[in-house]
Design an enzyme around this catalytic site. Sequence first.
Site, short mmCIF file in Angstrom:
data_model
loop_
_atom_site.label_atom_id
_atom_site.label_comp_id
_atom_site.label_asym_id
_atom_site.label_seq_id
_atom_site.Cartn_x
_atom_site.Cartn_y
_atom_site.Cartn_z
N SER A 142 32.63 36.67 41.33
CA SER A 142 33.72 37.62 41.46
C SER A 142 34.12 38.15 40.08
O SER A 142 33.28 38.70 39.37
CB SER A 142 34.90 36.98 42.20
OG SER A 142 35.85 37.95 42.58
N GLU A 163 31.55 40.61 52.68
CA GLU A 163 32.43 40.39 51.54
C GLU A 163 33.91 40.55 51.89
O GLU A 163 34.75 39.77 51.47
CB GLU A 163 32.06 41.35 50.41
CG GLU A 163 30.81 40.95 49.64
CD GLU A 163 31.07 39.82 48.67
OE1 GLU A 163 32.25 39.51 48.41
OE2 GLU A 163 30.10 39.24 48.17
#
Length: 406
Positions: free
Chosen positions: A73, A195
């Site tokens: 991330s 996601e």
Amino acid sequence: MILVNKCNFNFISLLNHLSTIFRLGPYGFMCLDTPEVPGNQGLKDQRLALRWIKNNIAAFGGDVNKITLVGESAGSVSTEFQLLANQEKLFNQVILQSGTVFGPWAVSTPDLTAPLKLAARLGFDTEDVDEAVAFLATADSNLVIGASTALWLGFGPCLEKKFDGVESILTEHPIDSDMVNVKNTNIMAGYTNKEQLMSFATRPPSGFENLNVFSTIRGSFVIDDDFQAVEDIVRRFYIGDEPVTEALRWNLMNFESDWFFNYPTQWTIDNYLEKGAGDIYYYVFSYSGQRNFVKSRFNVTVEGAAHADELGYQFDQAFVTGAPTADDQRVIDQMTTLWANFVKHGDPTPTTTELLPVKWSLVTKTTYTYLDLDNPLTVKRRPYSDRLTFLQLFFKANWHRLRAVN
């Protein structure tokens, strides 16, 4: 995280939680376009840590030429910024998990008035930014962080101005970067198959009223009189002429997943192919088990993998009780072996085994393969080909509108 191959006895040393040694929030990423506060202090802290490792790892039995930088991330974006920095090369391989510098959230537009707002929140009113910074430097850091949170001030990597005698790390947008350090660097990059699952699986029906996820497109482009037509093209591709309702929950999830994670990763890989990177491995994590990190925490039972779900198979998770199921344990063993093989050999599947029965093929310009990390493991070509090809064409058609190139 930094993974260093200890070649003498095939031991992987993990310097985990790099966030504990670099500044965050206003301390790490306040950008004022001045020599005193140029921005990206947190990225520069990371670089100091990387220099220390490069200079000292041999003393601990490590190989100075086999250093792999890994992030997930925002950590993945930090990893890639370190790779793109126009400075010395401090590592040899990178693993990018669910985040790249081409994501629309990677580069921030700084708020040059942030010190004034923070100081005022803490009771010091001034219109002079230097005075506000001086005040904040003496204030309790917990109060400064608390004020930042209360004011919803976001601080992230910014494009720095160059100043004599001041080290800079990010002075041009990734779109414009020469990426000189990418050459011959081995890359592993990928994302989860859903996601943005959490954003839409937990959204109540009322949360779809007046929802316009497509307006996020505007953040990446210079807006002109014709832009609404441009936005409508994307909207029609994902949902046609239908009004936004709960019935389109997963179509909207697909768009946000593609926009923030999936296409930016493909964009990054395409750039690395053009810039002469070493071996590139592409993956999609699709497995849905009891240790999916985020789904388990919030009791979401929808099939697929949400953002960060793969972490439950790479690291021990304290909130997960009981022994892993047989399937979960196999995925744990597969992922940790694939990642360790890449760190040690630059190849996640140097040989096929009972545990890893398929060869993870390289990405090339003509064979865009990826590994579907599911049960079973399978090698496929071009994930979400229709959607990502559409976005590739969309960006090419609107390149002149991109903020970074205007």
